[in-house]
Each structure stands twice: as C-alpha cells, then as structure tokens.
Scaffold this active site. Structure first.
Site, PDB file in Angstrom:
ATOM      1  N   GLY A  35       6.191   0.264   3.903  1.00  0.00           N
ATOM      2  CA  GLY A  35       6.493   1.551   3.274  1.00  0.00           C
ATOM      3  C   GLY A  35       7.979   1.734   3.052  1.00  0.00           C
ATOM      4  N   ASP A  36       8.545   2.778   3.637  1.00  0.00           N
ATOM      5  CA  ASP A  36       9.979   3.027   3.535  1.00  0.00           C
ATOM      6  C   ASP A  36      10.674   2.725   4.853  1.00  0.00           C
ATOM      7  OD1 ASP A  36       8.797   5.069   4.917  1.00  0.00           O
ATOM      8  OD2 ASP A  36       9.985   6.676   4.036  1.00  0.00           O
ATOM      9  N   GLU A  37      10.116   1.787   5.625  1.00  0.00           N
ATOM     10  CA  GLU A  37      10.691   1.410   6.905  1.00  0.00           C
ATOM     11  C   GLU A  37      11.386   0.051   6.773  1.00  0.00           C
ATOM     12  OE1 GLU A  37       7.748   1.463   9.928  1.00  0.00           O
ATOM     13  OE2 GLU A  37       7.094   3.504   9.517  1.00  0.00           O
TER      14      GLU A  37
END
Length: 520
Positions: free
Chosen positions: A439-441
């Site tokens: 994801g946005d990690e």
C-alpha cells in the site's frame, strides 16, 4: 483386397496417433522454452542487482574508512607543534602516530609549491625529494578541501601508493598540506573482509580508472587500467551493469558504483559460467523430461492404436456375422487415455510458480519488495553483530494517501507512489535500501549510522515527502518510526515491531514527524 485396405487403415491410424502425441507435447515444449528464457532473464536480473548492491556495500565501507582517516588527519593538522612552527617536534609526533605501516606508509608536509617540508621516511633535517608530489594535492590549497589522489609511484619507495591530504590553516590561510601515504594493501585488506561467492571478483578504481585494489591477484593487476568497455559504461553514470571480460579473460556480469565523495569506483564481477552452468543444467532436465514424455506418449499411442484396431476388428467381425444372418452380441470395446500431457502441464505450472517466486521488486515503484528487503536486512544485522556496528530501520506510512485514492482515483495514487519512491532515492544514500512493503507503507535500511545520523535522514525524508505533488491538491506527508540496532532490537522482527510502534506514535502525535522507538 479387404486385407490390404485394413493394413493401410492401420498404418494411417498409428501415424495419426503419433502426430497427436507430437502436437500434444509441442505446447509443453514451447511453454518450457519460454519458462527457461524467463528464468534466465530473472536470474540475470538477479546477478545485476547482486553485483551492484555488493559494489555499493563495499563502496560504503571504503568511504567510512577514508572518512576516519580524514578525521584523524584533520586532528593532526591542528597539532600544537604545527601551530607554533615546531616542525622537528611535529616530525617526532607524526612518526609516533604511524601505528600500521602496512596501511599508512608515511606522513608528508608539503607547501603551496608542492615541495616537501617534512617526510617521516627521512630523519628530520635530511635532504628531501624535490619531485614526486602529485599535482592533485595542489587542490588542498586552491579549494581548502580534503583531497584523495589517484594511484602513483612514490619517488622514495618506487612502490604504488595513494595519498590523502588535508589543509593546515594558520591565520585563515592554508600554509601546508598534511598528507598520508596509503598502500594498496590497505584497500586489499578492506576487500578481503567481505566474503564473496566462488569465482566473484572485486576491484577498486581511482578517478583515472586505474586498479588500486583487487580481490584476486592484486600484485599482478594493481596499476593497470580497466578495459575500455568498462570505462565507457562508467562515463556519466554513478552506477550500472554490463557484460564484460575481466583482466583474467573471464566473461563476467559486472556491476559498479562510484563514490560521489571521492570519485573512486568499486566494480563487482560475477562469472557468467555460474549463471550458464545452472541454466544448462535446467535445460538438460527439461529436455530429459520432454524425451521421457515423448517416449511415454508413443508407448501409450501404440497401446491405444492396438486397442482401437482390436475394436475395429471386432466391429468388422460383428458386421460380417450380421451379413451372414448369425446371432451377434454388442462387441466389448476398450480404449485407454494417456495423461502424460496433463502431467507435463502440471510441471509447467510448478515451474511458473518458481519463476514468480524469484520476483524481488515491486512492479509499480521498482523498489525492492519485502522478500528482498528482509534478505538484505538480515545480512546487515549479521554484519553488525560480527563487527559491533549499528544500523537503523525507518518504518514509513504516508499521511493523507487514502484521501488521494478516494477523491482522485487509484491512477493518481499510483503516480504519487512512484514520486515518493523517486524522492526517497534522491534523499537517502546510495548504500541505503528503501523498499515498498505494501500500500502506502515503506521501509528504509540505514547501515552503519548513529542515532543522530538516522534522525537527520528521517527529517530529510519528512521534508522531501511533505512537498506538493504534481496534480494533487490533497495535502500529503509522512510519519516515520525509527528503530536502532542493537538498542531497540537484536533481530529483524523486533526491530520492525519497534519501528512500526514508533511510526504509529508519530501519527498519534500529529503526523508529519519522526518518533524514535523506546529502548527494550
């Protein structure tokens, strides 16, 4: 005539069954060939990544060692003996500080004209050489910066050496250049500390692309230039990959990385035979499987043909009996199906899973994925354990990214993630490793850094990722959690948990900031 007709039909049927086997196996042949080629490409890409990463890792080690030497020289440049002009006292002080003759050959003090004022290889007051000072050391006076020279032959020793020089300042003026002579043995010892796969080669080059250190036969090749092909690949590129031939005439996959600080380049070469031997072994297994599949198919076709002909004969006998008006019963017909093609397809599916297993990078951002990151992080932790070193993990989560996807769509979100990866690459060092883990990690491995250095890097990342993104009106930022080895964990799992907890603490505290994990 009837018998002749039956023989022709028999031959035609068997030929048709053989053709059926061949055309059934042909898709498997094509799939296996495609899988073999895909596997070759993936393994080649793996060699490319491994050689470049290895070159970057050794480059980082050399930079740390040179930085330590530079710091020591700068301390010596402020010695009280130099400040009061006591050159004899400084000669004695410098002579006593040569603790490793195989690393530091000597100390030399030169003036703005390049003339030697003091040389620890000579007694104080003895006549000193009038020539032999590398012209590159004049930059110490012109730029008031530390200078690392290319390889040259010492006038006194007639041996290959390098020199690192720092300015000696008095009354805001550079009056001397304090230089340390370094032997290639020093570089070779640094290379030898890194275990290499069998047949791999490491070489260190100065700015002129001359070999100053080598993991194999260093005495034979130090002082020689690398091949023109390697030099052309390095022109204008700080890192890269190519196919070349080593000075030993060994075809190799070659990765390189150039230091922005010193201009030196580390080259890592993996012998091509290590890839091709494995590839040929796989092809031999595939060919053996295909031969077995064809043999099994022809054997099954022969059996099937015999049973089909037996059934046809029974039908023919039944028809003749009917023609004669005899009582008949339905013939008992037997047919057996071969499953060799299905088995081959299962093997092809299994091979495809293995090919996918080797994928090591995120398709969107081209950053390492979690699998590759874990492998690199485990290696760094083991190295830190052996050398009592430090490293840091930065767990990162974008602030406001969900709103981008919800309001602007996932295509814009994908562009944001690509931009984030690019900004991270510009912000961290070449020796650091950044990965997208979902994801946005994101997560970043900082090898060989103190807590202060890690916090500075994290602050730079917060600043870089909080800048506006093209076509995105939603404010974006990042929250970062910092965990240090060995203070916050002694293994990768505990460090990841500590970094994640610190990252969530940063989000709870208002986002757009860095929090350090609590000690164990």
């Amino acid at each position: 005539m009837p018998n002749r007709i039956r023989v022709r039909r028999s031959v035609s049927l068997r030929r048709a069954l053989r053709m059926l086997v061949i055309f059934s196996v042909l898709p498997t042949v094509l799939i296996c060939a495609w899988l073999a080629y895909s596997n070759y490409r993936l393994q080649r890409e793996g060699f490319e990544q491994q050689t470049v990463l290895l070159a970057r890792a050794i480059q980082a080690e050399i930079e740390r060692e040179l930085a330590a030497i530079e710091s020591g020289l700068k301390v010596m440049a402020t010695a009280p003996e130099l400040a009061r002009g006591d050159l004899k006292g400084f000669h004695q002080f410098a002579t006593n500080n040569i603790v490793a003759p195989d690393m530091a050959l000597n100390y030399v003090l030169t003036d703005a004209k390049g003339l030697q004022v003091l040389n620890t290889l000579f007694p104080f007051g003895a006549a000193l050489p009038k020539t032999g000072t590398p012209a590159q050391l004049q930059q110490v006076f012109a730029q008031r910066e530390t200078v690392l020279t290319d390889l040259f032959k010492g006038v006194t020793t007639q041996a290959h050496i390098m020199a690192i020089g720092v300015p000696v300042v008095a009354n805001d003026k550079v009056v001397y250049s304090l230089n340390m002579g370094l032997t290639p043995d020093y570089i070779n010892r640094l290379i030898a500390q890194r275990p290499l796969p069998e047949g791999w080669l490491i070489a260190v080059l100065d700015r002129s692309r001359t070999i100053v250190g080598r993991s194999r036969d260093p005495l034979k090749f130090i002082g020689q230039s690398v091949s023109l092909k390697v030099q052309q690949a390095m022109d204008g590129n700080s890192s890269g990959f190519l196919e070349s031939v080593t000075k030993d005439n060994v075809p190799a996959f070659t990765g390189f990385s150039t230091s922005d600080r010193w201009g030196w380049t580390v080259v890592a070469a993996a012998p091509q035979r290590s890839l091709y031997d494995d590839l040929f072994a796989q092809l031999a297994q595939v060919l053996l499987g295909l031969v077995l599949a064809l043999g099994l198919g022809f054997w099954l076709a022969r059996r099937a043909g015999a049973k089909v002909m037996s059934s046809v004969q029974q039908l023919n006998d039944t028809a003749l009996a009917l023609g004669r008006g005899e009582d008949v019963s339905p013939p008992s017909l037997e047919l057996q199906e071969a499953q060799a093609v299905g088995t081959a397809m299962l093997q092809a599916a299994d091979a495809m899973r293995k090919v996918k297993f080797f994928a090591q990078h995120d398709a969107l951002t081209e950053l390492p994925n979690r699998l590759l990151f874990d492998e690199l992080a485990q290696r760094s932790i083991l190295s830190a354990m052996r050398h009592h070193g430090e490293l840091a993990l930065l767990a990162m989560d974008l602030d406001g990214f969900k709103k981008v996807n919800d309001t602007l769509g996932h295509s814009i979100g994908d562009e944001v993630l690509k931009t984030v990866a690019q900004r991270m690459g510009y912000t961290i060092r070449a020796s650091d490793v950044a990965a997208r883990i979902g994801g946005d990690e994101f997560i970043v491995l900082l090898d060989g850094v103190s807590q202060a250095d890690a916090l500075q890097t994290a602050d730079r990342l917060v600043h870089a990722l909080c800048q506006p993104y093209y076509g995105v009106s939603v404010p974006l930022g990042v929250s970062i959690g910092l965990a240090l080895y060995p203070h916050h964990g002694s293994d990768l799992k505990s460090l990841m948990l500590a970094a994640d907890s610190a990252m969530y603490a940063a989000k709870s505290a208002g986002k757009g900031q860095t929090h350090t994990a609590k000690p164990q």
